[in-house]
Write an enzyme that holds these catalytic residues in place. Structure first.
Site, PDB file in Angstrom:
ATOM      1  N   SER A   1       2.547   1.864 -14.460  1.00  0.00           N
ATOM      2  CA  SER A   1       1.069   0.923 -14.140  1.00  0.00           C
ATOM      3  C   SER A   1       1.770  -0.860 -14.507  1.00  0.00           C
ATOM      4  O   SER A   1       1.779  -0.793 -15.545  1.00  0.00           O
ATOM      5  CB  SER A   1       0.661   1.486 -14.961  1.00  0.00           C
ATOM      6  OG  SER A   1      -1.014   1.041 -15.231  1.00  0.00           O
ATOM      7  N   GLN A   2       1.090  -1.251 -12.935  1.00  0.00           N
ATOM      8  CA  GLN A   2       1.450  -2.933 -13.803  1.00  0.00           C
ATOM      9  C   GLN A   2       0.147  -3.400 -14.436  1.00  0.00           C
ATOM     10  O   GLN A   2       0.656  -3.994 -15.293  1.00  0.00           O
ATOM     11  CB  GLN A   2       0.958  -3.093 -12.391  1.00  0.00           C
ATOM     12  CG  GLN A   2       1.606  -4.924 -11.643  1.00  0.00           C
ATOM     13  CD  GLN A   2      -0.038  -5.377 -12.112  1.00  0.00           C
ATOM     14  OE1 GLN A   2       0.025  -6.598 -13.349  1.00  0.00           O
ATOM     15  NE2 GLN A   2      -1.563  -5.564 -11.906  1.00  0.00           N
ATOM     16  N   SER A   3      -1.051  -2.323 -14.389  1.00  0.00           N
ATOM     17  CA  SER A   3      -2.458  -3.331 -15.169  1.00  0.00           C
ATOM     18  C   SER A   3      -2.148  -2.799 -16.502  1.00  0.00           C
ATOM     19  O   SER A   3      -1.580  -3.278 -17.407  1.00  0.00           O
ATOM     20  CB  SER A   3      -3.378  -3.294 -14.118  1.00  0.00           C
ATOM     21  OG  SER A   3      -3.429  -1.718 -14.557  1.00  0.00           O
TER      22      SER A   3
ATOM     23  N   LYS B   1       0.212  -0.145   1.999  1.00  0.00           N
ATOM     24  CA  LYS B   1       0.275  -2.251   1.740  1.00  0.00           C
ATOM     25  C   LYS B   1      -0.958  -2.254   3.687  1.00  0.00           C
ATOM     26  O   LYS B   1      -1.332  -3.175   2.969  1.00  0.00           O
ATOM     27  CB  LYS B   1       1.875  -2.687   2.339  1.00  0.00           C
ATOM     28  CG  LYS B   1       2.442  -2.768   0.561  1.00  0.00           C
ATOM     29  CD  LYS B   1       1.479  -3.533   0.442  1.00  0.00           C
ATOM     30  CE  LYS B   1       1.142  -2.928  -1.435  1.00  0.00           C
ATOM     31  NZ  LYS B   1       1.249  -2.279  -2.310  1.00  0.00           N
TER      32      LYS B   1
ATOM     33  N   GLU C   1      -4.307  -0.451   3.227  1.00  0.00           N
ATOM     34  CA  GLU C   1      -4.948  -1.716   2.125  1.00  0.00           C
ATOM     35  C   GLU C   1      -5.394  -2.983   2.075  1.00  0.00           C
ATOM     36  O   GLU C   1      -6.793  -2.869   1.995  1.00  0.00           O
ATOM     37  CB  GLU C   1      -4.097  -1.632   0.781  1.00  0.00           C
ATOM     38  CG  GLU C   1      -4.920  -2.014  -0.323  1.00  0.00           C
ATOM     39  CD  GLU C   1      -3.465  -1.925  -1.399  1.00  0.00           C
ATOM     40  OE1 GLU C   1      -4.074  -1.868  -2.411  1.00  0.00           O
ATOM     41  OE2 GLU C   1      -2.308  -2.055  -1.783  1.00  0.00           O
TER      42      GLU C   1
ATOM     43  N   THR D   1      -4.929   1.678 -15.719  1.00  0.00           N
ATOM     44  CA  THR D   1      -5.897   2.143 -14.425  1.00  0.00           C
ATOM     45  C   THR D   1      -5.915   3.555 -15.890  1.00  0.00           C
ATOM     46  O   THR D   1      -5.260   4.066 -16.861  1.00  0.00           O
ATOM     47  CB  THR D   1      -4.063   2.577 -13.549  1.00  0.00           C
ATOM     48  OG1 THR D   1      -3.820   1.930 -13.216  1.00  0.00           O
ATOM     49  CG2 THR D   1      -5.156   3.518 -12.646  1.00  0.00           C
TER      50      THR D   1
ATOM     51  N   THR E   1       0.998   2.212  -5.598  1.00  0.00           N
ATOM     52  CA  THR E   1       1.833   1.593  -5.507  1.00  0.00           C
ATOM     53  C   THR E   1       2.882   2.002  -6.513  1.00  0.00           C
ATOM     54  O   THR E   1       4.261   1.612  -6.556  1.00  0.00           O
ATOM     55  CB  THR E   1       2.090  -0.099  -5.349  1.00  0.00           C
ATOM     56  OG1 THR E   1       1.094  -0.023  -4.391  1.00  0.00           O
ATOM     57  CG2 THR E   1       3.063  -0.500  -5.799  1.00  0.00           C
ATOM     58  N   SER E   2       2.748   1.881  -7.667  1.00  0.00           N
ATOM     59  CA  SER E   2       3.246   2.385  -8.939  1.00  0.00           C
ATOM     60  C   SER E   2       4.039   3.688  -9.247  1.00  0.00           C
ATOM     61  O   SER E   2       5.148   4.124  -9.687  1.00  0.00           O
ATOM     62  CB  SER E   2       2.246   2.311 -10.288  1.00  0.00           C
ATOM     63  OG  SER E   2       2.376   1.029 -10.533  1.00  0.00           O
TER      64      SER E   2
END
Ligand code: UD1
Ligand code: M6R
Length: 686
Positions: A424-426, A561, A564, A429, A379-380
């Site tokens: 990156s959301q997190s 989406k 997944e 990664t 997604t990123s």
């Protein structure tokens, strides 16, 4: 991938039942990181008043395949069947816990953590990450008579700890400390990891250490201590004054914030020792992360606690059934937070500008770069793709796209004159982190765009922007995606500067950004319509999504989406490629979403619709409000009308109905929304 958690109560009476609850709740908060098996270790009853390791009974270990609730059930069942008493009280106690996303070995109790040094549980370890040299270590340990029961890479760690402990005791005959054992173990480990150790030989102590994977310490004092937020004094935090306190170790803040907001983000190479109510930190000199040869001596470090900026409500579902649903619906608010303080509009026709605090000192360098390279995964990556056209348009700098793993596989060229932007959301990664290291080694200016303050990407980039979308817990990224796009549009505005020729365009985008949360609120009203569409599609095997221009990213992200969470095959297709292959798939059965909102590509998309219709395609067209009659080829074609916004912001609007569709499809098909099969929120292994 994997969540690790520990709870140490010091000089405060806690029942075993309470300790179990804290550990289980910690795991529930971390479950989104991995959920195929779980485990905990707590003390046996007679350990509570006996710190002499010779007569201390081994810690109790519980491990179970499946999610956290299966572990909870199995623990209570086992407790009932044995003499373990839930009412037993412990003045001081150290418990550890783990939720797993399998990498080495199938989900099964023997592969779950805590992993053990062997019968007697002398050393127990919970681990997030991967030990890359475990095979070599395993061979050595096998030669020394150790036997292995799991297929995990982790099992070598507790066994190595026992080996080190036994050797030190044999050789010196003197007492070796828990930190000495762990420092020695760490010297031999390669890879990325965060570890928590518990040991029969060091009751009521815990050691945490990390290299690469995230880990933080939460501190809750149960009596007021005015000096407590200060730095570690003489390398000891909270002097061993006997005052009651609770300490938490966790892979992320979600599991800590309900207990305390005072945290210490543990850094790579640090060994954090919790003992007698004190905390001491040792760190390897020259720790570069990946080369154990670079490790030399360890020295004590002083660190200050920081205060978490998150609220407990952020990690609760509120009145929603699932996190994904909550996170989709809170996008008007998350976007507002993303933009807060960063958009400036003074008066109705006076200056409008963007201020990104984290970038202002680097804008000149970015403008002068030869190329901007976006790097990310999943997604990123899609979010960066959505922002690429506006960045090219406003900055005039060529923008290229890299999927992090592919850049690494190819060892693609990255130059000193490049600006590499890591999305990156997190912020943790593995592929993106490794690509970051690669770009740093090649001398590029490295910019981070992440949702996680203190994450590895936030710390290791030269500068960056936090998207401030709030905690995202559903494995499917939704609100982070839209906030990432908005940050990258703001980035384009900031890099573009204030050239006169673009003034009107810039101001229109800024006005559009101000109004965007309202427009997202409007598009969220399609919820029921998307549920109805999901009912129609419930039994389908496959779904195609066609987009182009700004909305090529929407096609990829919408399809991601659906595949997944709804576990339905779905493909995002660049509409310009339609005749180069995908057209062969079109028939009257396969559902196809075509994104055809108003922008420079609109007429091309109208032609795509006509061509698909000519092949009897089963179409669902997404168009701008008011365009239904001009895009719909016949009455059978379903139309999703969405509000029109500035072209570069349209992907934020257009993805929402597809997020809702994926959500409803998943619920209707009876699958797990927040924890889709085989996936985990942060992919910290390659
Ligand atoms: C910062 C503060 C915010 C405060 C605001 C007002 C933080 C985290 N943010 O926000 O609380 O309200 O100032 O003055 O304290 N960075 C990276 N890599 C990344 C992300 C960020 O290096 O991937 C760096 C930035 O370059 C910057 C710092 O982290 O130095 C904070 O970034 P960000 O939160 O985006 O900055 P502000 O929006 O200015
Ligand atoms: O935390 P990151 O943004 O770096 O994660 C990248 C991908 O793993 C992630 O976006 C993944 O594709 C999501 N599950 C998508 O919903």
């Amino acid at each position: 991938m994997c969540g690790i958690f520990a709870y140490l109560n010091y000089n405060v009476d806690r029942e075993r039942r309470y300790i179990l609850q804290v550990l289980f709740n910690g795991l529930r908060r971390l479950e989104y990181r991995g959920y195929d098996s779980a485990g905990i270790a707590i003390d046996d009853s007679s350990a509570k008043c006996n710190s002499n390791s010779n007569s201390t009974p081994p810690p109790l270990v519980f491990r179970q395949e499946g999610n956290i609730e299966s572990l909870v059930k199995s623990v209570y069942k086992e407790v009932e069947e044995t003499e373990v008493n839930l009412e037993d009280r412990f003045g001081t106690h150290a418990g550890i816990a783990h939720t797993r996303w399998a990498t080495h070995g199938e989900p099964a109790p023997r592969n779950s953590h805590p992993q053990t040094s062997g019968p007697g549980n002398e050393f127990l370890v919970v681990h997030n990450g991967v030990i890359t040299n475990y095979e070599v270590l395993k061979e050595t340990l096998l030669r020394h008579g150790y036997t292995f029961e799991s297929e995990t890479d982790t099992e070598v760690i507790p066994k190595l700890a026992k080996f080190v402990y036994d050797k030190a005791n044999e050789a010196a005959g003197e007492v070796v400390t828990f930190s000495q054992v762990v420092l020695e173990v760490m010297r031999h480990l390669e890879g990325a990891y965060a570890l928590i150790f518990k040991s029969l030989h060091y009751p009521n102590e815990l050691i945490a250490c990390k290299r690469g994977s995230p880990l933080l310490l939460g501190v809750k004092e149960l009596t007021e201590n005015k000096d407590s937020s200060s730095a570690f004094e003489d390398n000891k935090f909270l002097s061993k004054d006997g005052k009651p306190k609770e300490l938490f170790l966790s892979s992320d803040a979600n599991a800590v914030v309900e207990h305390t907001k005072k945290v210490l983000v543990i850094e790579d190479g640090e060994v954090v020792h919790l003992k007698d109510g004190g905390v001491s930190i040792l760190k390897f000199e020259n720790d570069k992360g990946e080369h154990r040869a670079s490790l030399s001596r360890a020295f004590s470090v002083r660190r200050a606690l920081s205060v978490l900026e998150m609220e407990v409500e952020q990690i609760n579902k509120g009145h929603y059934e699932h996190y994904m649903q909550k996170e989709i619906h809170e996008q008007p608010e998350s976007l507002t937070t993303t933009m807060r303080g960063r958009l400036i509009r003074r008066g109705s026709n006076i200056s409008k500008s963007v201020l990104l605090g984290g970038l202002k000192d680097h804008l000149k360098t970015i403008r002068r770069s030869r190329r901007i390279v976006f790097i990310g995964c999943g997604t990123s990556y899609n979010a960066a793709l959505a922002a690429r056209p506006i960045l090219e348009e406003l900055s005039g700098v060529p923008v290229t796209m890299e999927i992090a793993s592919d850049l690494l596989d190819r060892e693609g060229p990255i130059y000193r004159e490049d600006t590499a932007i890591f999305v990156s959301q997190s912020g943790e990664t593995a592929d993106t982190l490794l690509a970051l290291q690669y770009a740093l080694d090649n001398g590029a200016l490295c910019v981070g765009i992440t949702n996680t303050v203190g994450s590895a990407i936030a710390r290791n980039t030269h500068c960056g922007v936090h998207i401030n979308a709030g905690a995202e817990i559903g494995v499917a990224s939704t609100k982070a995606y839209t906030s990432q796009i908005v940050v990258m549009v703001m980035l384009a505005l900031a890099i573009g500067g204030d050239t006169i020729s673009y003034q009107a365009r810039r101001e229109a985008i800024i006005d559009g950004l101000f109004d965007l949360p309202n427009k997202v609120r409007e598009v969220l009203k399609l919820d029921q319509e998307m549920k109805d569409l999901a009912k129609q599609l419930i039994a389908e095997q496959s779904l195609l999504v066609f987009g182009r221009g700004y909305n090529y990213a929407t096609a990829l992200e919408g399809a991601l989406k659906v595949k997944e969470v709804a576990l339905m095959h779905s493909e995002g297709i660049l509409a310009g490629e339609m005749k180069h292959g995908p057209l062969a798939l079109v028939d009257e059965n396969l559902p196809i979403v075509v994104v055809a909102t108003r922008d420079a590509c609109f007429s091309k998309q109208q032609s795509v619709i006509q061509q698909l219709h000519a092949r009897k395609g089963r179409l669902i067209v997404m168009c701008s409000k008011g365009d239904a009659s001009s895009v719909r080829p016949n009455e059978n074609c379903r139309v999703i009308e969405v509000p029109q916004v500035e072209d570069c912001l349209q992907p934020v609007i257009n993805v929402v109905p597809l997020q809702l569709l994926a959500y409803h499809l998943t619920v209707l098909r009876g699958y797990n929304v927040d924890q889709p099969r085989n996936l985990a929120k942060s992919v910290t292994t390659q």
